[in-house]
Design an enzyme around this catalytic site. Structure first.
Site, PDB file in Angstrom:
ATOM      1  CG  ASP A  67     -17.153  35.119 -75.100  1.00  0.00           C
ATOM      2  OD1 ASP A  67     -15.950  34.926 -74.811  1.00  0.00           O
ATOM      3  OD2 ASP A  67     -17.901  35.839 -74.423  1.00  0.00           O
ATOM      4  CG  ASN A 136     -25.232  43.824 -70.185  1.00  0.00           C
ATOM      5  OD1 ASN A 136     -24.523  42.908 -69.770  1.00  0.00           O
ATOM      6  ND2 ASN A 136     -25.323  44.125 -71.470  1.00  0.00           N
ATOM      7  CG  HIS A 138     -22.647  40.396 -70.891  1.00  0.00           C
ATOM      8  ND1 HIS A 138     -22.345  41.440 -71.730  1.00  0.00           N
ATOM      9  CD2 HIS A 138     -21.486  40.114 -70.256  1.00  0.00           C
ATOM     10  CE1 HIS A 138     -21.079  41.762 -71.581  1.00  0.00           C
ATOM     11  NE2 HIS A 138     -20.536  40.981 -70.703  1.00  0.00           N
ATOM     12  CD  GLU A 143     -24.502  42.088 -74.741  1.00  0.00           C
ATOM     13  OE1 GLU A 143     -24.527  42.024 -73.502  1.00  0.00           O
ATOM     14  OE2 GLU A 143     -23.781  42.882 -75.365  1.00  0.00           O
TER      15      GLU A 143
HETATM   16  P1  PGA Z   1     -14.740  42.152 -67.383  1.00  0.00           P
HETATM   17  O1  PGA Z   1     -15.848  41.614 -68.359  1.00  0.00           O
HETATM   18  O2  PGA Z   1     -14.207  40.960 -66.672  1.00  0.00           O
HETATM   19  O3  PGA Z   1     -13.727  42.788 -68.279  1.00  0.00           O
HETATM   20  O4  PGA Z   1     -15.407  43.126 -66.459  1.00  0.00           O
HETATM   21  C1  PGA Z   1     -16.736  40.666 -67.904  1.00  0.00           C
HETATM   22  C2  PGA Z   1     -17.765  40.396 -68.964  1.00  0.00           C
HETATM   23  O5  PGA Z   1     -18.081  41.322 -69.726  1.00  0.00           O
HETATM   24  O6  PGA Z   1     -18.270  39.275 -69.016  1.00  0.00           O
END
Ligand code: PGA
Length: 249
Positions: A67, A136, A138, A143
């Site tokens: 992404d 959450n 994702h 999302e």
């Molecule tokens: P993080 O993010 O590794 O910074 O916790 C993971 C994500 O949001 O997919």
């Protein structure tokens, strides 16, 4: 799903890097699906060390990132283009032509989504996709929502995601409201998937992903249906699981 529980973040990162090493050793022209965020940084550090010690060679490897923020210039130090250069690509012998990251600055973003999926398909698909997970649940920037998105698309980021990511920006206002992301469908098509999580704040998302109902409200839950997934956790991220059931490292 195979669940590996490691003592801490460093052990998780080492294990994840070893899996990439095995993949690239067995298939030097592997297609790696890569992720950003705090979670894979340790894995990237281990891979850079392996490269410096001549244990791994990236010269034939191709990569696709999950992404990118929408309309954030690639030279902005919060863009995922910048992140990948800084945390991996500038330190290894990857051929720059083999790096793929969605272009959030594309004039025609719909065309960019189609182009990205086609390029993945043309390369014969991703051999191993690395995933972090949001609080959450994702994956990529998919999302929680009412349906699983099949293909690369532009997504409206949830406030909770923007808040979580605001730690890297000067203020919440600076965090983009949209992103371009591979859909859960595009992710699911990867031949192997390696999901990484560390820290207590991921424990509920991990529990729901592994034991919960398969629903787009918990995007990572779709992974229950994939036939080659390894989940590598530290003890905190695994704290809601009955770890006796799983292999501890
Ligand atoms: P993080 O993010 O590794 O910074 O916790 C993971 C994500 O949001 O997919």
């Amino acid at each position: 799903m195979r669940i590996l529980v490691c003592k801490n973040y460093d052990e998780m990162s080492k294990k994840a890097a070893q899996m990439i090493l095995s993949q690239v050793t067995l298939k030097p022209d592997s297609i790696l699906g890569l992720a950003t965020g705090s979670t894979p940084i340790g894995m990237y550090k281990n891979l850079i060390d392996m490269y410096k010690n001549r244990i791994i060679d990236f010269s034939e490897v191709k990569t696709f990132n999950l992404d990118e923020y929408y309309k954030l210039p690639v030279d902005n130090d919060q863009s995922y283009h910048y992140f990948m250069d800084d945390n991996l690509f500038n330190h290894i012998n990857i051929n720059r032509e083999n790096i793929n990251i969605p272009n959030g600055m594309a004039e025609n973003i719909e065309e960019e989504c189609i182009r990205y999926d086609e390029k993945i398909k043309k390369s014969n698909g991703i051999d191993i996709q690395v995933l972090g997970i949001g609080r959450n649940a994702h994956i990529g920037f998919n999302e929680p929502t009412v349906n699983f998105e099949k293909r690369t698309y532009v997504v409206e980021l949830q406030e909770s995601t923007r808040m979580a990511n605001s730690r890297f920006f000067n203020s919440l206002d600076e965090v983009p409201k949209k992103a371009i992301t591979m859909g859960t469908g595009s992710i699911f098509e990867s031949k192997k998937i390696m999901l990484l999580a560390s820290g207590k704040e991921k424990a509920k998302a991990i529990y729901d992903t592994i034991h919960g109902k398969i629903t787009p409200e918990v995007p990572a839950s779709i992974l229950q249906l994939h036939n080659d997934v390894v989940v590598i956790l530290d003890e905190e991220a695994a704290s809601l699981l009955d770890t006796k059931e799983y292999k501890s490292l």
